[in-house]
Motif scaffolding. Structure first.
Motif, mmCIF file in Angstrom:
data_model
loop_
_atom_site.group_PDB
_atom_site.id
_atom_site.type_symbol
_atom_site.label_atom_id
_atom_site.label_comp_id
_atom_site.label_asym_id
_atom_site.label_seq_id
_atom_site.Cartn_x
_atom_site.Cartn_y
_atom_site.Cartn_z
ATOM 1 N N ARG A 19 50.037 43.654 35.982
ATOM 2 C CA ARG A 19 50.165 42.648 35.176
ATOM 3 C C ARG A 19 48.735 41.196 34.894
ATOM 4 N N THR A 20 48.502 41.428 36.364
ATOM 5 C CA THR A 20 46.746 40.908 36.594
ATOM 6 C C THR A 20 45.833 41.884 35.879
ATOM 7 N N GLU A 21 45.382 43.313 35.679
ATOM 8 C CA GLU A 21 44.732 43.665 35.352
ATOM 9 C C GLU A 21 44.481 43.770 34.547
ATOM 10 N N GLY A 22 46.140 43.977 33.781
ATOM 11 C CA GLY A 22 45.756 43.331 31.907
ATOM 12 C C GLY A 22 45.618 41.889 31.503
ATOM 13 N N LEU A 23 46.025 40.905 32.549
ATOM 14 C CA LEU A 23 44.525 39.711 32.350
ATOM 15 C C LEU A 23 43.558 40.049 31.965
ATOM 16 N N LEU A 24 42.939 40.582 33.034
ATOM 17 C CA LEU A 24 41.615 41.100 33.237
ATOM 18 C C LEU A 24 41.036 41.761 31.805
ATOM 19 N N SER A 25 41.817 42.937 31.600
ATOM 20 C CA SER A 25 41.311 43.231 30.163
ATOM 21 C C SER A 25 40.784 43.096 28.900
ATOM 22 N N ALA A 26 41.977 41.839 29.209
ATOM 23 C CA ALA A 26 42.476 41.028 27.642
ATOM 24 C C ALA A 26 41.084 39.786 28.033
ATOM 25 N N GLY A 27 40.444 39.766 29.066
ATOM 26 C CA GLY A 27 39.324 39.296 29.098
ATOM 27 C C GLY A 27 39.003 37.731 29.652
ATOM 28 N N ALA A 28 39.825 37.647 30.635
ATOM 29 C CA ALA A 28 40.029 36.563 31.586
ATOM 30 C C ALA A 28 39.294 36.148 32.109
ATOM 31 N N GLU A 29 38.479 35.286 32.246
ATOM 32 C CA GLU A 29 36.977 34.845 33.411
ATOM 33 C C GLU A 29 37.577 34.276 34.508
ATOM 34 N N GLY A 30 38.855 33.708 34.837
ATOM 35 C CA GLY A 30 38.881 33.240 35.466
ATOM 36 C C GLY A 30 41.161 33.254 36.114
ATOM 37 N N LEU A 31 41.180 32.917 36.937
ATOM 38 C CA LEU A 31 43.014 33.460 37.164
ATOM 39 C C LEU A 31 43.275 32.127 37.746
ATOM 40 N N LEU A 32 45.206 32.321 37.383
ATOM 41 C CA LEU A 32 45.680 31.874 38.198
ATOM 42 C C LEU A 32 47.170 32.710 38.469
ATOM 43 N N VAL A 33 47.495 32.894 39.436
ATOM 44 C CA VAL A 33 47.634 33.520 40.175
ATOM 45 C C VAL A 33 49.262 33.250 40.757
ATOM 46 N N ALA A 34 50.455 33.308 40.707
ATOM 47 C CA ALA A 34 51.632 33.147 41.841
ATOM 48 C C ALA A 34 52.503 34.121 41.700
ATOM 49 N N PRO A 35 52.368 34.898 42.437
ATOM 50 C CA PRO A 35 52.483 36.381 42.911
ATOM 51 C C PRO A 35 54.073 36.449 42.768
ATOM 52 N N GLY A 36 55.004 37.214 41.986
ATOM 53 C CA GLY A 36 56.316 37.660 42.379
ATOM 54 C C GLY A 36 57.597 38.371 43.243
ATOM 55 N N TRP A 37 56.678 37.341 45.059
ATOM 56 C CA TRP A 37 57.039 37.162 46.239
ATOM 57 C C TRP A 37 58.371 36.773 46.047
ATOM 58 N N GLN A 38 59.548 37.183 46.804
ATOM 59 C CA GLN A 38 60.322 37.334 47.710
ATOM 60 C C GLN A 38 60.748 37.305 48.568
ATOM 61 N N ASP A 39 60.833 38.140 49.331
ATOM 62 C CA ASP A 39 61.270 38.131 50.625
ATOM 63 C C ASP A 39 59.765 38.571 51.782
ATOM 64 N N PRO A 40 60.387 37.817 53.181
ATOM 65 C CA PRO A 40 58.766 37.926 53.925
ATOM 66 C C PRO A 40 58.099 38.084 54.035
ATOM 67 N N GLY A 41 58.828 39.917 54.033
ATOM 68 C CA GLY A 41 57.699 40.676 53.667
ATOM 69 C C GLY A 41 56.844 41.195 52.465
ATOM 70 N N ASP A 42 57.178 40.775 51.329
ATOM 71 C CA ASP A 42 56.284 40.758 50.224
ATOM 72 C C ASP A 42 54.856 40.504 50.361
ATOM 73 N N PRO A 43 53.988 39.272 50.933
ATOM 74 C CA PRO A 43 52.864 38.552 51.115
ATOM 75 C C PRO A 43 52.080 40.390 51.401
ATOM 76 N N ALA A 44 52.565 40.280 52.724
ATOM 77 C CA ALA A 44 51.862 41.899 52.982
ATOM 78 C C ALA A 44 52.211 42.649 52.253
ATOM 79 N N ALA A 45 52.734 43.006 51.924
ATOM 80 C CA ALA A 45 53.164 44.390 51.168
ATOM 81 C C ALA A 45 52.669 44.707 49.774
ATOM 82 N N PHE A 46 52.581 43.092 49.376
ATOM 83 C CA PHE A 46 51.783 43.316 47.943
ATOM 84 C C PHE A 46 51.082 42.002 47.921
ATOM 85 N N GLY A 47 50.158 41.887 48.090
ATOM 86 C CA GLY A 47 49.538 40.317 48.251
ATOM 87 C C GLY A 47 47.855 40.977 48.412
ATOM 88 N N ASP A 48 47.149 42.251 48.938
ATOM 89 C CA ASP A 48 46.125 42.143 49.681
ATOM 90 C C ASP A 48 45.286 42.526 49.090
#
Length: 362
Positions: A124-153
């Motif tokens: 979904r963030t790649e979609g924002l970049l494709s739509a022309g976003a020059e800067g990003l505000l990101v609130a990841p959809g993390w729920q579990d404690p391991g999500d930042p490591a698994a889905f954040g790098d």
């Protein structure tokens, strides 16, 4: 998989943004939903200030930035992308604050919703970049404690300036070096606990979810608040779940709280979140426990707490201000050299005192 309301809202906003305006009947057809569903969605989004509604049609808000009608519009302002886990409840106000700040800066804000599915954040963030976003505000959809490591790098390697919203990465991690704007939930919990103690109660019980970064922060903030005030938890945290998703587990949690009250273990409680708190109060009343007469109660989030039969005292994170300050920081970042220092901005919640914490010890 059935489309969620948040995903449908995302598609609806995209259709209106791309067209500038649209008839509600046309949106129903394009979305593949009934006219009643389309009207309900439009009313909700218009009520949150994300759309303007006039005579059976909707349009992108008139106060939006130049070029806000869609990718083909003119105006030449900055294009900012925002990834949020939801467009409802807590994040509706964060989005509103970001939209207002973008409009004031002459920027166009485009939105993608992950519906708390962190595995979809990157696409979904790649979609924002494709739509022309020059800067990003990101609130990841993390729920579990391991999500930042698994889905954040991937967030740390984005090719444009990025500001994290309401997320605290692991200290020392690559994400920790990004700009971010967060509510200080530990401070909010301390406000609640201290208020109840000042009313004459011992340490309050905590009844909380564990399915979001806010929930995790409330739980850790509770332990910190007790330590600061020299208190000991009256018993273990009561795990809360949404009543509509797990009615048996919800009933078990309510009965655990009732037992703590009737046995004298606790005379006060803090509940995250306030939707759960309203349902807990209703069920407790059916089981013979009254708020505030038998139990002083404070809710966390303050989305609907004031609408309860007994208006609930609540901790109110500065949601709209988080969106506003993050957008202002991103706009400022886009105008600076790459060597400018990064910033971590923490905003303090407020305690809004209502009727539900009026119980005092005899």
């Amino acid at each position: 998989m059935r489309e969620s309301a948040a995903e449908r809202h995302d598609r609806l906003l995209g259709l209106v943004r791309d067209r500038g305006s649209a008839r509600v009947s046309d949106l129903a057809s394009l979305l593949g939903v009934s006219p009643v569903t389309a009207r309900r969605d439009v009313e909700e989004l218009a009520g949150r200030g994300l759309l303007d509604r006039v005579h059976g049609s909707v349009s992108w808000p008139q106060d939006a930035a130049p070029g806000a009608a869609g990718p083909g519009a003119t105006g030449g302002g900055l294009v900012l992308g925002m990834l949020a886990p939801s467009s409802t409840y807590y994040f509706a106000e964060v989005i509103r604050g970001a939209h207002e700040a973008a409009a004031r800066a002459g920027a166009r804000l485009i939105l993608r919703i992950s519906d708390y599915r962190p595995q979809e954040d990157h696409a979904r963030t790649e979609g924002l970049l494709s739509a022309g976003a020059e800067g990003l505000l990101v609130a990841p959809g993390w729920q579990d404690p391991g999500d930042p490591a698994a889905f954040g790098d991937w967030i740390a390697s984005l090719p444009v300036p990025t500001v994290l919203l309401e997320r605290r990465p692991t200290a020392g991690s690559p994400l920790d070096g990004l700009d971010r704007v967060c509510s200080d939930h530990a401070h909010g919990v301390l406000l609640a606990v201290r208020h109840l103690v000042e009313l004459g109660h011992g340490a309050p019980l905590l009844m909380a979810r564990a399915d979001s970064p806010t929930a995790v922060a409330v739980r850790s903030g509770y332990a910190e608040a007790l330590a600061v005030l020299g208190l000991r938890a009256p018993q273990d945290v009561i795990d809360s779940v949404p009543a509509e998703l797990a009615p048996d587990a919800f009933e078990e949690a309510v009965r655990a709280l009732r037992e703590a009250v009737l046995s004298g273990v606790a005379t006060a409680a803090l509940i995250h979140n306030d939707v759960d708190a309203i349902q807990v109060v209703q069920r407790l009343a059916e089981l013979g426990v009254r708020v505030p007469e038998d139990l002083a109660l404070i809710a966390y989030d303050d989305e609907v707490a004031a609408l309860a039969d007994t208006p609930l005292t609540a901790v109110a994170p500065p949601k709209r201000e988080v969106g506003r300050h993050a957008t202002e920081l991103l706009v400022e970042r886009l105008g600076q050299s790459t060597g400018a220092p990064r910033r971590h901005l923490t905003l303090l919640p407020q305690l809004r005192v209502r009727d539900s914490c009026g119980a005092r010890l005899p």
